[in-house]
Design an enzyme around this catalytic site. Structure first.
Site, PDB file in Angstrom:
ATOM      1  N   ASN A 202       0.938  -1.323  -0.221  1.00  0.00           N
ATOM      2  CA  ASN A 202      -0.031   0.156   0.052  1.00  0.00           C
ATOM      3  C   ASN A 202       0.850   1.348   0.058  1.00  0.00           C
ATOM      4  O   ASN A 202       0.286   2.403   0.335  1.00  0.00           O
ATOM      5  CB  ASN A 202      -0.976   0.096   1.097  1.00  0.00           C
ATOM      6  N   ARG A 203       2.079   1.189  -0.478  1.00  0.00           N
ATOM      7  CA  ARG A 203       3.118   2.279  -0.535  1.00  0.00           C
ATOM      8  C   ARG A 203       3.952   2.087  -1.925  1.00  0.00           C
ATOM      9  O   ARG A 203       4.622   2.947  -2.105  1.00  0.00           O
ATOM     10  CB  ARG A 203       4.282   2.333   0.561  1.00  0.00           C
ATOM     11  N   TYR A 302      -3.853  10.601   8.658  1.00  0.00           N
ATOM     12  CA  TYR A 302      -2.257  10.665   8.576  1.00  0.00           C
ATOM     13  C   TYR A 302      -1.993  10.608   7.019  1.00  0.00           C
ATOM     14  O   TYR A 302      -2.481   9.407   6.573  1.00  0.00           O
ATOM     15  CB  TYR A 302      -1.428   9.717   9.439  1.00  0.00           C
ATOM     16  N   GLU A 324     -10.973  -0.179   7.776  1.00  0.00           N
ATOM     17  CA  GLU A 324     -10.352  -0.502   8.516  1.00  0.00           C
ATOM     18  C   GLU A 324     -11.270  -1.304   9.530  1.00  0.00           C
ATOM     19  O   GLU A 324     -12.102  -0.756  10.138  1.00  0.00           O
ATOM     20  CB  GLU A 324      -9.483   0.532   9.305  1.00  0.00           C
TER      21      GLU A 324
END
Ligand SMILES: *[C@@H]1O[C@H](CO)[C@@H](O)[C@H](O)[C@H]1NC(C)=O
Ligand SMILES: *[C@@H]1O[C@H](CO)[C@@H](O)[C@H](O)[C@H]1NC(C)=O
Ligand SMILES: [Zn+2]
Length: 507
Positions: A202-203, A302, A324
């Site tokens: 996920n980056r 964030y 989530e």
């Protein structure tokens, strides 16, 4: 946080966080790494001497994996998952097919279940995708997605008096639902967040602000599989399932200035609506104390960069949420039945919202009613979606209860727009577009395949275009001679029948 775009410092942080992973109590799925470093762990853990720290982390790392291995009891292994997917497909083969979108680093197939009354067939219907287990140590999603698939199979065409019947039939008959239970089987196998190369998937996507992921040779096979999947299937919306918090997260995930603040995407209102569909149908997500209504803008929570969610919206035309599902990333397997009950209606309602709300329709050419894969924009929202190639169907998610001006645009055709008040239900707006008439268009006979590319013609100037025009006219004439009969009969037919569009249309 300014380190995010610098790969070296980034991998240093990854190493650091791996060493300290045992101390991760405060976990957050989409960016637990940075949050953890930022919050409790950093200050506390740097206090001791180096030596002391070293021993502590060795011990706690072992302890950490022992604990996770114990937790994995009751969860499906990768082999179990593959078996469950194949068993599902055998049991429900009239409404499903399975396929793999690629392989993980270690060669595990990335299986997808497609659920639809016509699986594998292109239809003028929206597609939705669910992805679980993006982070290897967040396994709840992969369990829930199998439960979701089985629920649809169990309730489709079963008891017409049950309310579940309506929902299951609505989804199976009108949507193509694609379910990828595990994007990161290797990470799951070793009970860790990243894939086998320790990359956080996920980056790993191209980012709209920073270029750290632009190097194609560095991209992970799991990420590449998702990216090529989106070139094959046009998803209207999707959600990835994570763990470590209880909230529905929506774009943007990253802010341009790397600061933590609300950073709205063009479809902010629509996304807040979608996220609320999830949180309001959930057992208690909307009662969150941390997140009003159980939803959050990603960058306000964030900021992260290279995430899958923003990439989907920017490059895939796909409205993606990051869900989530529980504060505990890896809850005891005995909690799965409860977690399924808490999330079941949310998961179903989110998919169903694709056809229960929004503006839908198809775009045709006024010339013979051919479907046109046009672009659809909404006045005041800087975002366009594209209609499907085969049927020219479009599915525009929007907040109910508002007035919208819908604009259809197609190169070579005159744009059209119409205003509509969108109620609580979905609306249908079809378009018929008229070709832009130029001298050469008039002469282009339909039964003839000697067409030319009008875009190319625009790029040429002066002498070049003169020659090209002469060439086009000669070709047309030759073509006319060859296909005279076909053209004449077409013209006769057209005069006779009036050649209107086949489908009643709104605009
Ligand atoms: C939601 O419910 C679960 C289980 O009942 C509980 O553990 C959790 O604290 C609740 N969360 C909120 C925000 O109410
Ligand atoms: C619309 O979005 C594009 C990026 O997709 C951006 O380049 C452009 O500046 C935006 N236009 C407006 C008017 O905000
Ligand atoms: Zn996660």
């Amino acid at each position: 946080m300014e380190n995010v775009r610098k790969p070296i410092i980034n991998s240093y942080l990854v190493l650091l966080s791996l060493c300290f992973c045992a101390s991760f109590h405060h976990t957050a799925a989409k960016g637990g790494l940075f949050t953890s470093l930022r919050s409790d762990s950093l200050d506390d853990r740097y206090a001791g001497s180096g030596r002391h720290l070293f021993q502590e982390k060795q011990l706690s790392k072992e302890e950490h994996f022992r604990r996770l291995n114990k937790l994995a009891e009751g969860y499906m292994s990768n082999a179990d998952l593959e078996k469950a997917i194949k068993a599902f497909n055998r049991r429900c083969n009239s409404i499903s097919r399975i396929y793999s979108i690629g392989e993980s680093v270690l060669g595990v197939p990335l299986w997808v279940i497609e659920i639809s009354d016509k699986p594998g067939k292109d239809e003028p219907e929206p597609s939705f995708k669910y992805i679980g287990n993006v982070h290897g140590d967040e396994p709840v999603g992969r369990e829930l997605l199998l439960l979701l698939a089985n629920w649809l199979c169990d309730n489709y065409m079963k008891d017409p008096l049950a309310s579940s019947f309506f929902l299951a039939n609505l989804i199976v008959d009108n949507i193509h639902l694609h379910i990828l239970p595990s994007l990161n089987p290797d990470g799951y196998q070793s009970r860790k967040r990243g894939n086998a190369n320790d990359v956080d998937l996920n980056r790993d996507f191209p980012d709209q602000f920073f270029h750290m992921n632009d190097d194609l040779s560095m991209r992970q096979p799991e990420t590449k599989a998702i990216m090529s999947w989106l070139t094959k299937i046009h998803f209207t919306a999707s959600a990835t399932l994570h763990g470590g918090a209880l909230v529905a997260n929506y774009p943007w995930d990253g802010s341009e200035d790397e600061k933590k603040h609300y950073y709205a995407c063009p479809d902010d209102k629509t996304f807040r609506y979608m996220a609320s569909v999830y949180s309001n149908s959930h057992h208690n997500m909307s009662r969150s104390k941390e997140f009003p209504g159980g939803i959050t803008n990603g960058a306000q929570w964030y900021p992260i960069y290279g995430g899958m969610q923003d990439w989907n919206y920017i490059h895939g035309g796909c409205f993606e949420l990051t869900l989530e599902l529980s504060d505990d990333k890896w809850p005891h397997a005995s909690e799965i039945p409860d977690l399924w009950e808490y999330n079941k209606m949310s998961m179903l309602n989110l998919v169903a919202s694709l056809v229960k709300t929004g503006i839908h329709g198809r775009i045709f050419s006024s010339n013979q009613g051919r479907p046109l894969p046009a672009s659809i924009a909404i006045n005041g929202i800087n975002y366009t979606i594209k209609a499907g190639d085969a049927f020219a169907d479009y599915h525009r998610l929007l907040t109910p209860g508002d007035k919208y001006e819908v604009i259809a645009t197609m190169p070579g055709y005159k744009s059209k727009s119409t205003s509509i008040v969108l109620g609580e239900e979905a609306s249908t707006v079809d378009f018929i577009l008229d070709p832009v008439v130029t001298a050469s268009d008039d002469l282009l006979p339909r039964g003839c395949d000697c067409s030319y590319d009008s875009k190319k013609l625009k790029l040429l100037t002066g002498e070049q275009s003169k020659f090209l025009l002469i060439f086009v006219f000669i070709s047309l004439f030759l073509c006319f001679l060859m296909k005279r009969r076909a053209i004449l009969s077409f013209v006769r037919q057209k005069q006779g029948a009036g050649a209107g569009p086949k489908r009643p249309v709104g605009v």
